[in-house]
Write a protein that holds these residues in place. Structure first.
Motif, mmCIF file in Angstrom:
data_model
loop_
_atom_site.group_PDB
_atom_site.id
_atom_site.type_symbol
_atom_site.label_atom_id
_atom_site.label_comp_id
_atom_site.label_asym_id
_atom_site.label_seq_id
_atom_site.Cartn_x
_atom_site.Cartn_y
_atom_site.Cartn_z
ATOM 1 N N GLN A 134 37.319 52.429 122.786
ATOM 2 C CA GLN A 134 38.270 51.506 123.566
ATOM 3 C C GLN A 134 39.361 51.288 122.574
ATOM 4 O O GLN A 134 40.282 50.871 123.314
ATOM 5 C CB GLN A 134 37.328 50.330 123.766
ATOM 6 C CG GLN A 134 36.150 50.502 124.772
ATOM 7 C CD GLN A 134 36.339 50.877 125.951
ATOM 8 O OE1 GLN A 134 37.687 50.582 126.581
ATOM 9 N NE2 GLN A 134 35.780 51.785 126.924
ATOM 10 N N SER A 135 39.141 51.105 121.331
ATOM 11 C CA SER A 135 40.292 50.937 120.234
ATOM 12 C C SER A 135 41.592 51.790 120.447
ATOM 13 O O SER A 135 42.739 51.645 120.733
ATOM 14 C CB SER A 135 40.154 51.019 118.929
ATOM 15 O OG SER A 135 38.884 49.817 118.677
ATOM 16 N N ALA A 136 40.851 53.300 120.741
ATOM 17 C CA ALA A 136 41.920 54.286 120.955
ATOM 18 C C ALA A 136 42.692 54.394 122.454
ATOM 19 O O ALA A 136 44.021 54.642 122.435
ATOM 20 C CB ALA A 136 41.265 55.780 120.629
ATOM 21 N N ARG A 137 42.162 53.685 123.335
ATOM 22 C CA ARG A 137 42.485 53.472 124.718
ATOM 23 C C ARG A 137 43.514 52.581 124.711
ATOM 24 O O ARG A 137 44.271 52.491 125.341
ATOM 25 C CB ARG A 137 41.366 53.483 125.511
ATOM 26 C CG ARG A 137 41.708 53.222 126.928
ATOM 27 C CD ARG A 137 40.403 53.105 127.973
ATOM 28 N NE ARG A 137 39.830 54.334 128.029
ATOM 29 C CZ ARG A 137 38.471 54.397 128.419
ATOM 30 N NH1 ARG A 137 38.160 53.379 129.303
ATOM 31 N NH2 ARG A 137 37.878 55.551 128.594
ATOM 32 N N HIS A 138 43.507 51.508 123.763
ATOM 33 C CA HIS A 138 43.975 50.162 123.818
ATOM 34 C C HIS A 138 45.195 50.311 122.696
ATOM 35 O O HIS A 138 45.831 49.334 122.677
ATOM 36 C CB HIS A 138 43.201 49.121 123.897
ATOM 37 C CG HIS A 138 42.448 48.661 125.041
ATOM 38 N ND1 HIS A 138 41.403 49.488 125.609
ATOM 39 C CD2 HIS A 138 42.730 47.991 126.605
ATOM 40 C CE1 HIS A 138 40.855 48.869 126.589
ATOM 41 N NE2 HIS A 138 41.802 48.344 127.307
ATOM 42 N N HIS A 139 45.235 51.073 122.038
ATOM 43 C CA HIS A 139 45.974 51.110 120.978
ATOM 44 C C HIS A 139 45.894 50.169 119.732
ATOM 45 O O HIS A 139 46.805 49.803 119.242
ATOM 46 C CB HIS A 139 47.593 51.490 121.320
ATOM 47 C CG HIS A 139 47.619 52.560 122.256
ATOM 48 N ND1 HIS A 139 47.486 53.858 121.936
ATOM 49 C CD2 HIS A 139 47.944 52.665 123.647
ATOM 50 C CE1 HIS A 139 47.731 54.728 122.923
ATOM 51 N NE2 HIS A 139 47.902 53.888 124.180
ATOM 52 N N HIS A 140 44.910 49.411 119.687
ATOM 53 C CA HIS A 140 44.739 48.406 118.727
ATOM 54 C C HIS A 140 43.184 48.186 118.562
ATOM 55 O O HIS A 140 42.287 48.395 119.510
ATOM 56 C CB HIS A 140 45.209 47.229 118.862
ATOM 57 C CG HIS A 140 44.829 46.200 120.172
ATOM 58 N ND1 HIS A 140 45.338 46.618 121.273
ATOM 59 C CD2 HIS A 140 43.839 45.296 120.049
ATOM 60 C CE1 HIS A 140 44.778 45.711 122.097
ATOM 61 N NE2 HIS A 140 43.770 45.171 121.569
ATOM 62 N N LEU A 141 42.603 47.850 117.290
ATOM 63 C CA LEU A 141 41.266 48.073 116.932
ATOM 64 C C LEU A 141 40.622 46.664 117.957
ATOM 65 O O LEU A 141 40.888 45.542 118.064
ATOM 66 C CB LEU A 141 40.936 47.188 115.536
ATOM 67 C CG LEU A 141 41.382 48.597 114.767
ATOM 68 C CD1 LEU A 141 41.319 48.092 113.195
ATOM 69 C CD2 LEU A 141 40.637 49.650 114.919
ATOM 70 N N LEU A 142 39.373 46.971 118.535
ATOM 71 C CA LEU A 142 38.486 46.237 119.150
ATOM 72 C C LEU A 142 37.106 46.395 118.749
ATOM 73 O O LEU A 142 36.701 47.142 118.357
ATOM 74 C CB LEU A 142 38.494 46.461 120.813
ATOM 75 C CG LEU A 142 39.991 46.421 121.724
ATOM 76 C CD1 LEU A 142 39.759 46.896 122.804
ATOM 77 C CD2 LEU A 142 40.349 45.179 121.606
ATOM 78 N N ALA A 143 36.527 45.297 118.671
ATOM 79 C CA ALA A 143 35.137 45.043 118.189
ATOM 80 C C ALA A 143 34.286 44.626 119.261
ATOM 81 O O ALA A 143 34.581 43.742 120.160
ATOM 82 C CB ALA A 143 34.937 44.080 117.076
ATOM 83 N N LYS A 144 33.133 44.881 119.037
ATOM 84 C CA LYS A 144 32.151 44.487 120.133
ATOM 85 C C LYS A 144 31.655 43.194 119.841
ATOM 86 O O LYS A 144 31.106 42.948 118.605
ATOM 87 C CB LYS A 144 30.655 45.441 120.315
ATOM 88 C CG LYS A 144 31.284 46.985 120.926
ATOM 89 C CD LYS A 144 30.088 47.972 120.727
ATOM 90 C CE LYS A 144 30.349 49.284 121.365
ATOM 91 N NZ LYS A 144 29.110 50.001 121.293
ATOM 92 N N GLU A 145 31.273 42.361 120.765
ATOM 93 C CA GLU A 145 30.765 41.004 120.687
ATOM 94 C C GLU A 145 29.158 40.934 121.171
ATOM 95 O O GLU A 145 29.075 41.278 122.259
ATOM 96 C CB GLU A 145 31.592 39.938 121.182
ATOM 97 C CG GLU A 145 31.146 38.459 120.738
ATOM 98 C CD GLU A 145 32.465 37.487 121.199
ATOM 99 O OE1 GLU A 145 32.338 37.314 122.621
ATOM 100 O OE2 GLU A 145 32.933 36.871 120.530
ATOM 101 N N PHE A 146 28.300 40.564 120.354
ATOM 102 C CA PHE A 146 26.721 40.566 121.036
ATOM 103 C C PHE A 146 26.380 39.217 121.091
ATOM 104 O O PHE A 146 26.929 38.174 120.699
ATOM 105 C CB PHE A 146 26.057 41.278 119.891
ATOM 106 C CG PHE A 146 26.397 42.758 119.576
ATOM 107 C CD1 PHE A 146 25.939 43.717 120.299
ATOM 108 C CD2 PHE A 146 27.410 42.868 118.765
ATOM 109 C CE1 PHE A 146 26.216 45.100 120.390
ATOM 110 C CE2 PHE A 146 27.594 44.375 118.361
ATOM 111 C CZ PHE A 146 27.075 45.427 119.186
ATOM 112 N N ARG A 147 25.232 39.159 122.037
ATOM 113 C CA ARG A 147 24.789 37.808 122.046
ATOM 114 C C ARG A 147 22.959 38.094 122.118
ATOM 115 O O ARG A 147 22.788 39.269 122.051
ATOM 116 C CB ARG A 147 25.121 37.076 123.401
ATOM 117 C CG ARG A 147 24.244 37.920 124.608
ATOM 118 C CD ARG A 147 25.040 37.451 125.888
ATOM 119 N NE ARG A 147 24.466 38.074 127.000
ATOM 120 C CZ ARG A 147 24.779 37.884 128.322
ATOM 121 N NH1 ARG A 147 25.566 36.687 128.824
ATOM 122 N NH2 ARG A 147 24.412 38.415 129.213
#
Length: 436
Positions: A213-226
């Protein structure tokens, strides 16, 4: 049934001295005595004819829907005399099991309703409160005779744990917002269930980065858990002979049910599913897993039907039946007590198969009486014998718990009064470690 009242008996006795006095004055007046009795008998007959007949009396019994041990409650019995006849001085007695704790078998008049009687009770032990019979009696219009009838009752009301106390304890230990009012809350950042994506910031765990997803949006994205929801928690209650023995002033099974209901309420509030399973020489009760706090009263009512056992526990049959009924991985909380090493061997053999698929948590209560016998300085040879036997029993118990731990079972060993909080802490810890 018809029989005289105290008034008619006193009136009959009062005629004797009058007849004696008349007989002394005039011997021919001794016939006043039978005439007095005959007149009184006629009045009693008239009183019985005008009194309401038993066949015309209807009753309505309104017991509480649920009774809690040591909690006062009131049952109401309403009599209906609308079908004819007159009555005065209505009295109603109630026959019930001793466990209902009736303050008095004869009820007190309800000032708000005519022909209604209230029965105060404080249940003394758990089980089914069976009301067997109501006895009604009333006087005729002259107050000279009683008419009496008995009516069978078929009501059986469950006597269980105090629901309000259980809910308060569970909320106090589980809810983070207990002081400010309970509300729905998602525990974000804990557990392993994916919740959402968010921007990656310095200090966050790099393992949470979603590279695709980071490559698709061109910035780092992290997963959030619950925290995961909808886990299945089954409370398996041993209700055999050993669990009926007292510990800390109450039977072990009562302590176990109290702790199981606290855990069930906490599980339902956390979004998990909870159920009860009771067994002794054979399975006694199974509720299946229920969801939502609205289902908690069902578990409370079912738990009240678990009776005190007098037979040895068949672990093989009970736990095998439970395992066969579970269609998905579950957390099985076993409330039990080991009487001897032989029974424990059979239990361990069955548990070894249960652990292969499910998470098993054993709850045992510390036997303060045995520990006191071991720690007290002996003064007589009998004290030495008791201490040796107690130490042997505790050693066997520790060996069984050690074997269960090696198999992979989790153990909660707590004092009888603190079983509920200890189970809750273990449940929350296992959930936090993502073991459910």
């Amino acid at each position: 049934m018809i029989y005289p009242t105290r008034l008619s008996i006193l009136a009959a006795l009062a005629g004797a001295p009058i007849a004696l006095l008349l007989g002394l004055v005039q011997p021919g007046l001794w016939l006043a005595a039978p005439a007095w009795l005959m007149g009184l008998g006629v009045l009693m007959l008239i009183d019985a004819l005008f009194a309401a007949a038993p066949r015309s009396v209807g009753i309505t019994f309104e017991p509480p829907g649920y009774l809690a041990v040591a909690a006062p409650a009131t049952a109401l019995l309403q009599a209906d005399f609308s079908r004819g006849g007159t009555r005065r001085n209505l009295e109603i007695a109630l026959d019930a099991e001793a466990r209902t704790g009736l303050d008095s078998a004869i009820g007190r008049t309800d000032p708000a309703r005519r022909d209604a009687v209230l029965f105060d009770m404080t249940p003394v032990r758990r089980g089914l409160a069976v009301f067997t019979q109501a006895t009604l009696r009333w006087q005729g219009p002259l107050g000279l005779i009683w008419r009496q009838t008995r009516r069978p009752l078929t009501e059986a009301i469950p006597i269980g744990a105090d629901v309000r106390r259980i809910e308060d304890e569970a909320v106090r230990f589980v809810s983070r917002d207990a002081l400010h009012g309970a509300k729905a809350q998602i525990d974000i950042g804990e557990g392993a269930e994916f919740h959402a994506l968010r921007d990656f910031h310095s200090g966050m765990d790099r393992r949470t980065i979603d590279w695709k997803q980071s490559a698709r949006h061109h910035h780092l994205l992290a997963k959030e858990f619950r925290v995961e929801r909808n886990h299945q928690i089954i409370m398996a209650l041993d209700c055999g002979r050993v669990m009926s023995e007292p510990v800390g002033g109450a039977p072990r099974i009562d302590r176990a049910i109290h702790g199981a209901l606290i855990l069930a309420y906490a599980c339902l509030r956390e979004g998990d599913r909870a159920g009860l399973f009771a067994f002794a020489e054979r399975p006694k009760l199974t509720t299946g897993a229920v969801a939502s706090v609205a289902s908690f009263p069902l578990l409370v009512r079912q738990a009240a039907t678990i009776d005190y056992g007098t037979t040895e526990t068949n672990y093989a049959l009970g736990l095998t039946t439970l395992s066969a009924s579970l269609k998905r991985r579950s957390m099985v909380v076993v409330f039990t007590e080991f009487a001897d090493i032989t029974a424990a061997e059979l239990m361990i053999e069955t548990v070894s198969r249960l652990i292969k698929r499910h998470l098993v948590l054993f709850v045992v209560m510390r036997d303060e009486e045995l520990e006191t016998l071991v720690s007290t300085v002996p003064e007589t040879p009998e004290d030495v014998s008791r201490a040796v036997v107690a130490a042997s029993l505790l050693r066997e118990r520790d060996l069984v718990l050690a074997r269960l731990r090696r198999l992979g079972a989790h153990i909660v060993e707590a004092e009888a009064q603190h079983v509920g909080p200890a189970i809750l802490n273990a449940y929350l810890d296992l959930k936090r470690r993502d073991l459910l």
